[in-house]
Design a protein around this motif. Sequence first.
Motif, PDB file in Angstrom:
ATOM      1  N   GLY A 180      14.576  -5.873   9.532  1.00  0.00           N
ATOM      2  CA  GLY A 180      13.404  -5.085   9.183  1.00  0.00           C
ATOM      3  C   GLY A 180      12.602  -4.661  10.397  1.00  0.00           C
ATOM      4  N   MET A 181      12.451  -5.566  11.353  1.00  0.00           N
ATOM      5  CA  MET A 181      11.700  -5.236  12.559  1.00  0.00           C
ATOM      6  C   MET A 181      12.409  -4.156  13.377  1.00  0.00           C
ATOM      7  N   GLN A 182      13.719  -4.114  13.276  1.00  0.00           N
ATOM      8  CA  GLN A 182      14.476  -3.093  14.001  1.00  0.00           C
ATOM      9  C   GLN A 182      14.339  -1.720  13.348  1.00  0.00           C
ATOM     10  N   MET A 183      14.289  -1.672  12.023  1.00  0.00           N
ATOM     11  CA  MET A 183      14.333  -0.375  11.353  1.00  0.00           C
ATOM     12  C   MET A 183      12.966   0.212  11.017  1.00  0.00           C
ATOM     13  N   ILE A 184      11.906  -0.559  11.174  1.00  0.00           N
ATOM     14  CA  ILE A 184      10.588  -0.044  10.821  1.00  0.00           C
ATOM     15  C   ILE A 184      10.035   0.813  11.961  1.00  0.00           C
ATOM     16  N   ARG A 185       9.300   1.851  11.616  1.00  0.00           N
ATOM     17  CA  ARG A 185       8.768   2.771  12.625  1.00  0.00           C
ATOM     18  C   ARG A 185       7.556   2.181  13.320  1.00  0.00           C
ATOM     19  N   LYS A 186       7.152   2.818  14.407  1.00  0.00           N
ATOM     20  CA  LYS A 186       5.897   2.458  15.058  1.00  0.00           C
ATOM     21  C   LYS A 186       4.744   2.652  14.071  1.00  0.00           C
ATOM     22  N   GLY A 226       0.797  -1.216   0.000  1.00  0.00           N
ATOM     23  CA  GLY A 226       0.000   0.000   0.000  1.00  0.00           C
ATOM     24  C   GLY A 226       0.833   1.271   0.000  1.00  0.00           C
ATOM     25  N   ILE A 227       1.798   1.349  -0.882  1.00  0.00           N
ATOM     26  CA  ILE A 227       2.745   2.471  -0.905  1.00  0.00           C
ATOM     27  C   ILE A 227       2.068   3.766  -1.337  1.00  0.00           C
ATOM     28  N   SER A 228       2.378   4.848  -0.623  1.00  0.00           N
ATOM     29  CA  SER A 228       1.936   6.189  -1.019  1.00  0.00           C
ATOM     30  C   SER A 228       3.154   7.059  -1.279  1.00  0.00           C
ATOM     31  N   ASN A 229       2.914   8.269  -1.791  1.00  0.00           N
ATOM     32  CA  ASN A 229       4.037   9.168  -2.091  1.00  0.00           C
ATOM     33  C   ASN A 229       4.615   9.824  -0.850  1.00  0.00           C
ATOM     34  N   GLU A 230       4.125   9.476   0.322  1.00  0.00           N
ATOM     35  CA  GLU A 230       4.681   9.981   1.574  1.00  0.00           C
ATOM     36  C   GLU A 230       5.540   8.949   2.295  1.00  0.00           C
ATOM     37  N   ASP A 231       5.657   7.762   1.714  1.00  0.00           N
ATOM     38  CA  ASP A 231       6.310   6.648   2.400  1.00  0.00           C
ATOM     39  C   ASP A 231       7.793   6.529   2.060  1.00  0.00           C
ATOM     40  N   ILE A 232       8.575   6.267   3.093  1.00  0.00           N
ATOM     41  CA  ILE A 232       9.952   5.823   2.913  1.00  0.00           C
ATOM     42  C   ILE A 232       9.928   4.301   2.947  1.00  0.00           C
ATOM     43  N   VAL A 233      10.266   3.702   1.813  1.00  0.00           N
ATOM     44  CA  VAL A 233      10.135   2.260   1.620  1.00  0.00           C
ATOM     45  C   VAL A 233      11.517   1.625   1.571  1.00  0.00           C
ATOM     46  N   VAL A 234      11.696   0.573   2.364  1.00  0.00           N
ATOM     47  CA  VAL A 234      12.925  -0.223   2.304  1.00  0.00           C
ATOM     48  C   VAL A 234      12.574  -1.588   1.728  1.00  0.00           C
ATOM     49  N   GLY A 243      12.299   5.668  11.801  1.00  0.00           N
ATOM     50  CA  GLY A 243      12.344   4.415  11.060  1.00  0.00           C
ATOM     51  C   GLY A 243      11.563   4.508   9.764  1.00  0.00           C
ATOM     52  N   CYS A 244      11.725   3.503   8.910  1.00  0.00           N
ATOM     53  CA  CYS A 244      11.035   3.512   7.615  1.00  0.00           C
ATOM     54  C   CYS A 244       9.548   3.232   7.804  1.00  0.00           C
ATOM     55  N   ASP A 245       8.760   3.663   6.841  1.00  0.00           N
ATOM     56  CA  ASP A 245       7.307   3.455   6.910  1.00  0.00           C
ATOM     57  C   ASP A 245       6.924   2.038   6.506  1.00  0.00           C
ATOM     58  N   ILE A 246       7.625   1.519   5.485  1.00  0.00           N
ATOM     59  CA  ILE A 246       7.304   0.203   4.929  1.00  0.00           C
ATOM     60  C   ILE A 246       8.607  -0.575   4.736  1.00  0.00           C
ATOM     61  N   TYR A 247       8.584  -1.847   5.112  1.00  0.00           N
ATOM     62  CA  TYR A 247       9.726  -2.735   4.898  1.00  0.00           C
ATOM     63  C   TYR A 247       9.211  -3.962   4.163  1.00  0.00           C
ATOM     64  N   ILE A 248       9.785  -4.239   2.995  1.00  0.00           N
ATOM     65  CA  ILE A 248       9.405  -5.413   2.207  1.00  0.00           C
ATOM     66  C   ILE A 248      10.564  -6.407   2.248  1.00  0.00           C
ATOM     67  N   LYS A 281      28.413  -3.757   4.632  1.00  0.00           N
ATOM     68  CA  LYS A 281      29.350  -2.632   4.616  1.00  0.00           C
ATOM     69  C   LYS A 281      28.889  -1.436   5.436  1.00  0.00           C
ATOM     70  N   VAL A 282      27.578  -1.313   5.634  1.00  0.00           N
ATOM     71  CA  VAL A 282      27.064  -0.194   6.429  1.00  0.00           C
ATOM     72  C   VAL A 282      26.032  -0.717   7.422  1.00  0.00           C
ATOM     73  N   ASP A 283      25.867   0.007   8.515  1.00  0.00           N
ATOM     74  CA  ASP A 283      24.834  -0.314   9.495  1.00  0.00           C
ATOM     75  C   ASP A 283      23.526   0.264   8.963  1.00  0.00           C
ATOM     76  N   VAL A 284      22.729  -0.579   8.299  1.00  0.00           N
ATOM     77  CA  VAL A 284      21.548  -0.072   7.595  1.00  0.00           C
ATOM     78  C   VAL A 284      20.481   0.436   8.554  1.00  0.00           C
ATOM     79  N   VAL A 285      20.393  -0.156   9.739  1.00  0.00           N
ATOM     80  CA  VAL A 285      19.429   0.333  10.729  1.00  0.00           C
ATOM     81  C   VAL A 285      19.818   1.743  11.173  1.00  0.00           C
ATOM     82  N   GLU A 286      21.073   1.921  11.439  1.00  0.00           N
ATOM     83  CA  GLU A 286      21.550   3.241  11.851  1.00  0.00           C
ATOM     84  C   GLU A 286      21.326   4.273  10.746  1.00  0.00           C
ATOM     85  N   GLU A 287      21.581   3.890   9.508  1.00  0.00           N
ATOM     86  CA  GLU A 287      21.414   4.813   8.389  1.00  0.00           C
ATOM     87  C   GLU A 287      19.953   5.217   8.199  1.00  0.00           C
ATOM     88  N   ILE A 288      19.046   4.248   8.379  1.00  0.00           N
ATOM     89  CA  ILE A 288      17.615   4.567   8.278  1.00  0.00           C
ATOM     90  C   ILE A 288      17.206   5.536   9.373  1.00  0.00           C
TER      91      ILE A 288
END
Length: 359
Positions: free
Chosen positions: A266-272, A177-185, A249-254, A234-241
């Motif tokens: 994914g569970m670590q980097m996704i927002r509430k 359900g992606i919208s133009n307001e979402d940060i998607v990983v 955190g990101c809005d959507i994680y696929i 190579k990078v801490d992706v959770v920290e970068e998000i």
Amino acid sequence: MLIPDTMKALVAYSTNDYRYEESFPVPECGADDILIKTEGCGVCAGDIKCEHGAAMFWGDDTQSSWVEPPFIPGHEFFGVIAYVGENVRGYETGERITVEQIAPCGECRFCREGHYWMCQPHKIFGFFKDYCGGMAEYVRIPAKHSVIHKVPASMPFEDALLIEPYGCSKHCVDRAGISNEDIVVLSGAGTLGLGMATYAKMLNPKKLIVLDMIEERLEKAKEFGADIVWNPSKVDVVEEIMKLTEGYGCDIYIEATGHPSSVIQGMQMIRKLGRFVEFSVFSAPTTLDWSIIGDRKELDVLGAHLSPHSFPFVIENIVNGNLKTNGIVSRLFELKDWETAFEYAAGKHGDFKVAFKFK
């Protein structure tokens, strides 16, 4: 079209007994069947995991066997109609077609409700002796229990091979359900992940971020529309998000890798109140403190299965260029070389889509 009595086929007799056969009987067809001469068939991760004996296919101490041998593998196939049964309408010999993986019964609760892809008997081409797949020169298609789609005659071979996997990609992204307001990983940039990336870009998310451990895949993801690509090794992706989102955190994680670490990541980097979509087939269990789903974040956790209502869109948008396909089919094999094809399809050599081409 002259139909022979025998054909070349890869036949699965058991988890440890796959055989290439030069003179396997061509399927007998009746009044309700279509027979196609196979043009091509992709090798899916599910085919490989089945050949390796994964419990979800062959069963174990906690689940019964699902597959019904002997069967011919392969659900990513298309071909030219060689025979049309007298009760079948709307199709002619010489036409090019493909079918969705599921062979819906039409009678169970899910079929009656319109959710045909979740059909309770759940017969899928390429795993059952009565629904053999495309790793053979001919495939029988029971028209009453198949979701059939015509393939344009002008569609390039390599593009037609991507109809089925891209159909799965579309359904998964639709679930998000992606919208133009979402940060998607999007975690995973194999064939399916790249199909998700090129389709997700059409939905214009605020940011589309793709993760993978292989640099060549990340380069292709960038080409297909990713705004940012990261290699978790190579990078801490959770920290970068967290840096990118002011700590939310990101809005959507696929999740499209099938690896347990990707789920935890994914569970670590996704927002509430975020949305987590799981697509993959796993070869090992994932251990996770489920408190994060409920008590800590109140997440929407969704699954995605198969490719319902997706083939027409995929065919149209591959043809018009909206869905990118360049370079995805990376290696073609003859059926007799199936063991090598399965090895390459497992990604050990950096390939995207590996497939069989029939003469």
